[in-house]
Design a protein around this motif. Structure first.
Motif, PDB file in Angstrom:
ATOM      1  N   GLU A  88      30.293  39.393  47.271  1.00  0.00           N
ATOM      2  CA  GLU A  88      30.225  37.935  47.335  1.00  0.00           C
ATOM      3  C   GLU A  88      30.248  37.296  45.950  1.00  0.00           C
ATOM      4  O   GLU A  88      30.943  36.303  45.718  1.00  0.00           O
ATOM      5  N   TYR A  89      29.482  37.855  45.004  1.00  0.00           N
ATOM      6  CA  TYR A  89      29.310  37.196  43.705  1.00  0.00           C
ATOM      7  C   TYR A  89      30.194  37.770  42.596  1.00  0.00           C
ATOM      8  O   TYR A  89      30.375  37.113  41.566  1.00  0.00           O
ATOM      9  N   SER A  90      30.703  38.994  42.753  1.00  0.00           N
ATOM     10  CA  SER A  90      31.470  39.658  41.680  1.00  0.00           C
ATOM     11  C   SER A  90      30.760  39.543  40.340  1.00  0.00           C
ATOM     12  O   SER A  90      31.296  38.962  39.377  1.00  0.00           O
ATOM     13  N   PRO A  91      29.544  40.066  40.204  1.00  0.00           N
ATOM     14  CA  PRO A  91      28.778  39.903  38.962  1.00  0.00           C
ATOM     15  C   PRO A  91      29.474  40.562  37.782  1.00  0.00           C
ATOM     16  O   PRO A  91      30.051  41.642  37.919  1.00  0.00           O
ATOM     17  N   ARG A  92      29.399  39.922  36.642  1.00  0.00           N
ATOM     18  CA  ARG A  92      30.144  40.402  35.476  1.00  0.00           C
ATOM     19  C   ARG A  92      29.598  41.718  34.940  1.00  0.00           C
ATOM     20  O   ARG A  92      30.320  42.472  34.281  1.00  0.00           O
ATOM     21  N   PHE A  93      28.317  42.047  35.196  1.00  0.00           N
ATOM     22  CA  PHE A  93      27.739  43.281  34.672  1.00  0.00           C
ATOM     23  C   PHE A  93      27.706  44.405  35.711  1.00  0.00           C
ATOM     24  O   PHE A  93      27.126  45.451  35.457  1.00  0.00           O
ATOM     25  N   ASN A  94      28.306  44.188  36.857  1.00  0.00           N
ATOM     26  CA  ASN A  94      28.484  45.267  37.835  1.00  0.00           C
ATOM     27  C   ASN A  94      29.894  45.810  37.734  1.00  0.00           C
ATOM     28  O   ASN A  94      30.843  45.050  37.489  1.00  0.00           O
ATOM     29  N   ILE A  95      30.036  47.104  37.918  1.00  0.00           N
ATOM     30  CA  ILE A  95      31.371  47.697  37.958  1.00  0.00           C
ATOM     31  C   ILE A  95      32.022  47.303  39.266  1.00  0.00           C
ATOM     32  O   ILE A  95      31.468  47.519  40.341  1.00  0.00           O
ATOM     33  N   VAL A  96      33.190  46.694  39.195  1.00  0.00           N
ATOM     34  CA  VAL A  96      33.919  46.270  40.388  1.00  0.00           C
ATOM     35  C   VAL A  96      35.277  46.946  40.371  1.00  0.00           C
ATOM     36  O   VAL A  96      36.036  46.826  39.403  1.00  0.00           O
ATOM     37  N   PHE A  97      35.579  47.675  41.431  1.00  0.00           N
ATOM     38  CA  PHE A  97      36.847  48.386  41.542  1.00  0.00           C
ATOM     39  C   PHE A  97      37.853  47.459  42.202  1.00  0.00           C
ATOM     40  O   PHE A  97      37.804  47.224  43.406  1.00  0.00           O
ATOM     41  N   ARG A  98      38.734  46.924  41.384  1.00  0.00           N
ATOM     42  CA  ARG A  98      39.737  45.988  41.891  1.00  0.00           C
ATOM     43  C   ARG A  98      41.095  46.676  41.922  1.00  0.00           C
ATOM     44  O   ARG A  98      41.465  47.377  41.000  1.00  0.00           O
ATOM     45  N   ASP A  99      41.814  46.449  42.983  1.00  0.00           N
ATOM     46  CA  ASP A  99      43.162  46.988  43.118  1.00  0.00           C
ATOM     47  C   ASP A  99      44.044  45.895  43.693  1.00  0.00           C
ATOM     48  O   ASP A  99      43.635  45.199  44.617  1.00  0.00           O
ATOM     49  N   ASP A 100      45.222  45.732  43.138  1.00  0.00           N
ATOM     50  CA  ASP A 100      46.082  44.653  43.606  1.00  0.00           C
ATOM     51  C   ASP A 100      46.858  45.043  44.861  1.00  0.00           C
ATOM     52  O   ASP A 100      47.653  44.266  45.362  1.00  0.00           O
ATOM     53  N   LYS A 101      46.633  46.232  45.363  1.00  0.00           N
ATOM     54  CA  LYS A 101      47.349  46.660  46.552  1.00  0.00           C
ATOM     55  C   LYS A 101      46.380  47.280  47.548  1.00  0.00           C
ATOM     56  O   LYS A 101      45.374  47.863  47.177  1.00  0.00           O
ATOM     57  N   THR A 102      46.715  47.150  48.841  1.00  0.00           N
ATOM     58  CA  THR A 102      45.987  47.845  49.878  1.00  0.00           C
ATOM     59  C   THR A 102      46.807  49.051  50.305  1.00  0.00           C
ATOM     60  O   THR A 102      47.919  49.269  49.833  1.00  0.00           O
ATOM     61  N   TYR A 103      46.256  49.850  51.200  1.00  0.00           N
ATOM     62  CA  TYR A 103      46.939  51.054  51.628  1.00  0.00           C
ATOM     63  C   TYR A 103      48.242  50.731  52.376  1.00  0.00           C
ATOM     64  O   TYR A 103      48.231  49.913  53.295  1.00  0.00           O
ATOM     65  N   PRO A 104      49.357  51.367  52.068  1.00  0.00           N
ATOM     66  CA  PRO A 104      50.567  51.216  52.886  1.00  0.00           C
ATOM     67  C   PRO A 104      50.542  52.241  54.027  1.00  0.00           C
ATOM     68  O   PRO A 104      50.302  53.429  53.803  1.00  0.00           O
ATOM     69  N   TYR A 105      50.794  51.783  55.228  1.00  0.00           N
ATOM     70  CA  TYR A 105      50.785  52.634  56.418  1.00  0.00           C
ATOM     71  C   TYR A 105      52.097  52.482  57.173  1.00  0.00           C
ATOM     72  O   TYR A 105      52.731  51.428  57.130  1.00  0.00           O
ATOM     73  N   LEU A 106      52.474  53.544  57.875  1.00  0.00           N
ATOM     74  CA  LEU A 106      53.553  53.446  58.850  1.00  0.00           C
ATOM     75  C   LEU A 106      52.913  52.998  60.160  1.00  0.00           C
ATOM     76  O   LEU A 106      52.041  53.687  60.705  1.00  0.00           O
ATOM     77  N   ALA A 107      53.324  51.834  60.660  1.00  0.00           N
ATOM     78  CA  ALA A 107      52.735  51.264  61.871  1.00  0.00           C
ATOM     79  C   ALA A 107      53.762  51.232  62.990  1.00  0.00           C
ATOM     80  O   ALA A 107      54.948  50.952  62.755  1.00  0.00           O
ATOM     81  N   ILE A 108      53.303  51.518  64.217  1.00  0.00           N
ATOM     82  CA  ILE A 108      54.145  51.443  65.406  1.00  0.00           C
ATOM     83  C   ILE A 108      53.419  50.555  66.410  1.00  0.00           C
ATOM     84  O   ILE A 108      52.334  50.899  66.884  1.00  0.00           O
ATOM     85  N   THR A 109      53.998  49.404  66.695  1.00  0.00           N
ATOM     86  CA  THR A 109      53.328  48.375  67.507  1.00  0.00           C
ATOM     87  C   THR A 109      53.449  48.704  68.985  1.00  0.00           C
ATOM     88  O   THR A 109      54.239  48.100  69.722  1.00  0.00           O
TER      89      THR A 109
END
Length: 653
Positions: A88-109
């Motif tokens: 919620e707060y993204s505190p500056r002194f906490n380690i935050v693992f940020r990634d600009d991508k989410t997992y890519p999956y093969l999806a079948i609807t």
């Protein structure tokens, strides 16, 4: 900066139950979130003696102006609330693992009337089958393109499907055979769904069943001389095999695991994870994070698992096994939390031997390479380098950009084998041909300030001598031979900025050395390791650079390189002195015999471990000489433990 004593709560006011606490700055922003089994014990540790806190914790408690806490019922609840607040707060002194991508999956609807195959990221949708994760996205797109040759279900969007249905003509995929074109009635709804179900079954297994069926059909077609159909089936078999060749089998088919590894230095850490599904590496993901928080390895792993799995809304993405390099401090609570998220058992452990341990070493090597690549890209980026040089000029008030920076560092163990290094950076890049080493002896080796005075004096004495020699030379043309015979000017170029490793004492020593040489216009600063503070002469307060500053990063990189260069030279000196102290003055052991001994064993360490019989095997060694060497080496072994202790101290210098 705030004084921690100004907002320290009374000890009696702090409860002893488990809970989560937040430090806030004067603006009310949350700068750090933590949890504790005993709130009173944990919070008191921040205020008992701030001067003894680690660098980043010291900065955090001086940045904050208040602290608040929330009591919870158990450590497991504290773990969950801590993650919620960090997110919620993204505190500056906490380690935050940020990634600009989410997992890519093969999806079948499978929930659609005509199931569709596509690549999807983000949260899962109901009625849709997912396979993966895959990395990079190119791999899954190639996989999809391949399987559509054998299982030609629709991959088009709803708009394209409806448009083709109205026009009565299929899209391009229908014409090239990668879609069965249910939009124009080439197959019925039931036939299309059967193709989709076969694709789901194929992706959920190793594909051997379908490949065997196709091989049987190919053999039958060839038997009746239907070679055209046999060739088509042959191509489909090859395509299906390629799907699984892309994902190498590394473990048993039943293995489903995420394997984490970490590589780190003082400032940053790289994390890599391999996603193993059905024994195959189906995906890889990585982060490089700034170590804004002083976290032990077990705490770092806890925060990593918290953020990686806490963001997953779908429990199917959490595997049965999570393999980590170090177990979290509260392993039981983290394991229970993962089980609650997944809805079934999760094994959290450190692989000790076997294939999984070998694979973890591969993941760790990927993390090491990722960290090295991150640093090389940042240091090699001309934009970042230019920005760093500009920030140094502006923040330090320099008259011109510091295009040439020289950094000096002292290295020793308890005042012995004192050495110094000088590294040079031009235009933000190291110039290793200009690096220099200094041996420091006598009174100059009594402490760091005297050593720094000595090194700066010697370096700039050479500069003044070279400058004087250049002034004496007459102008005019010279031949190539004369140019080659001209002596090299080792210290001819003055730096735009002198950086010393240390605080005000080291800066004062460097300024005094320059002043005694009559050099009054040379900018000097010090970079202190403890808080990464930049000290300038005659200023009681340091210059504070922003944490993400390109200028600070440039200074840190120069300082770390000077430290590495000094440590390397110091170890070389110690190794030579060890050889001298162990092998010199042994009766009967001359230079030739000493060389033969070192050649036979390879190192002093192996000589120390050698028995009398092994020494007798050295060419030219008789019983008396072997006994003398064995006795002398045995005496030196008594101080080996002390040497190891000093080596550990050396690393911290």
């Amino acid at each position: 900066m705030a004084d921690p004593s100004s907002y320290r709560p009374k000890t009696g006011e702090i409860p002893t139950q488990p809970g989560v606490y937040r430090f806030r700055d004067p603006s009310g922003r949350v700068v750090y979130v933590g949890k504790a089994k005993n709130l009173r014990s944990r919070l008191n540790s921040y205020f008992a003696n701030p001067a003894q806190l680690s660098t980043k914790t010291y900065t955090m408690v001086h940045t904050a102006s208040s602290v608040e806490w929330t009591v919870v019922g158990s450590e497991l609840e504290a773990l969950q609330l801590e993650y919620t607040w960090i997110k919620e707060y993204s505190p500056r002194f906490n380690i935050v693992f940020r990634d600009d991508k989410t997992y890519p999956y093969l999806a079948i609807t499978m929930g659609d009337k005509y199931p569709r195959a596509l690549v999807m990221r983000g949260d899962k949708l109901p009625g849709t089958k997912y396979f993966g994760p895959f990395y990079p996205a190119k791999a899954i797109r190639e996989t999809l393109d391949t399987v559509l040759r054998v299982f030609p279900i629709r991959s088009c969007s709803r708009g394209i499907f409806n448009r083709a249905e109205r026009a009565g003509r299929p899209c391009l995929m229908g014409y090239i055979g990668k879609c069965s074109a249910p939009c124009v009635g080439r197959v019925s709804e039931e036939e299309h769904r059967k193709l989709a179900e076969d694709l789901v079954q194929f992706m959920a297994s190793d594909g051997s069943k379908f490949i065997r069926e196709l091989e049987a059909k190919m053999a039958a077609a060839a038997k009746v001389m239907d070679y055209e159909s046999a060739a088509r089936l042959r191509d489909e078999i090859a395509a299906l095999r390629r799907v699984f060749e892309r994902n190498a089998v590394v473990l048993d088919d039943s293995t489903e695991a995420d394997i984490f590894a970490v590589a780190e230095d003082e400032l940053e850490a790289a994390v890599q994870v391999f996603h193993v599904r059905h024994g195959r590496i189906r995906g890889q993901r990585g982060w490089v994070v700034e170590k804004v928080e002083d976290a032990a390895p077990e705490d770092f792993i806890e925060h990593l698992l918290q953020q990686v799995y806490g963001e997953m809304d779908d429990a199917d993405r959490i595997p049965r096994e999570v393999l980590v390099p170090t177990l979290p401090a509260n392993e039981a609570d983290v394991t229970q939390w993962l089980r609650d998220l997944r809805g079934s058992a999760v094994s959290l452990r450190v692989p000790q031997r076997g294939e999984k341990a070998i694979l973890m070493e591969t993941v760790r090597e990927n993390a090491v390479q990722a960290l090295a690549l991150h640093k090389s890209r940042r240091s090699g980026d001309i934009t970042v380098r230019s920005q760093g040089i500009q920030e140094l000029q502006e923040n330090l008030g320099l008259a011109e950009p510091p295009l040439r920076i020289e950094c000096f560092d002292i290295s020793h163990v308890s005042g012995t084998n004192v050495v110094a290094s000088m590294v040079v950076v031009e235009d933000g890049l190291p110039k290793k041909s200009e690096y220099r080493k200094f041996k420091i002896t006598g009174d100059a080796a009594r402490d760091d300030t005297a050593s720094m005075y000595d090194v700066i004096s010697r370096r700039f004495q050479h500069y003044l001598a070279d400058l004087s020699a250049n002034e004496e030379q007459a102008s005019g043309q010279i031949s190539v031979e004369e140019a080659r015979q001209a002596p090299a000017k080792k210290f001819a170029y003055p730096p735009s900025l002198v950086v010393v490793d240390g605080g005000p004492p080291q800066v004062s020593a460097a300024v005094a050395a320059l002043a005694d040489l009559g050099i009054m216009d040379m900018p000097v600063i010090g970079l202190a390791k403890r808080l990464e503070e930049v000290w300038v002469p005659e200023d009681p307060f340091p210059v504070i650079f922003p944490r993400a500053s390109a200028g600070l990063y440039l200074l840190q990189r120069i300082r770390d390189e000077a430290h590495r260069f000094a440590i390397t030279f110091h170890r070389e000196r110690r190794a030579k002195s060890m050889i001298s102290s162990v092998l010199d003055d042994i009766p009967g052991l001359g230079a030739a015999k000493r060389q033969a001994l070192l050649k036979h064993f390879g190192s002093v360490k192996k000589i120390r471990a050698a028995s009398l019989e092994e020494l007798l095997a050295v060419p030219g060694f008789g019983p008396k000489l072997a006994a003398n060497v064995h006795e002398r080496v045995a005496q030196s072994n008594a101080g080996e433990a002390e040497e190891e202790t000093e080596s550990a101290q050396e690393i911290s210098e």
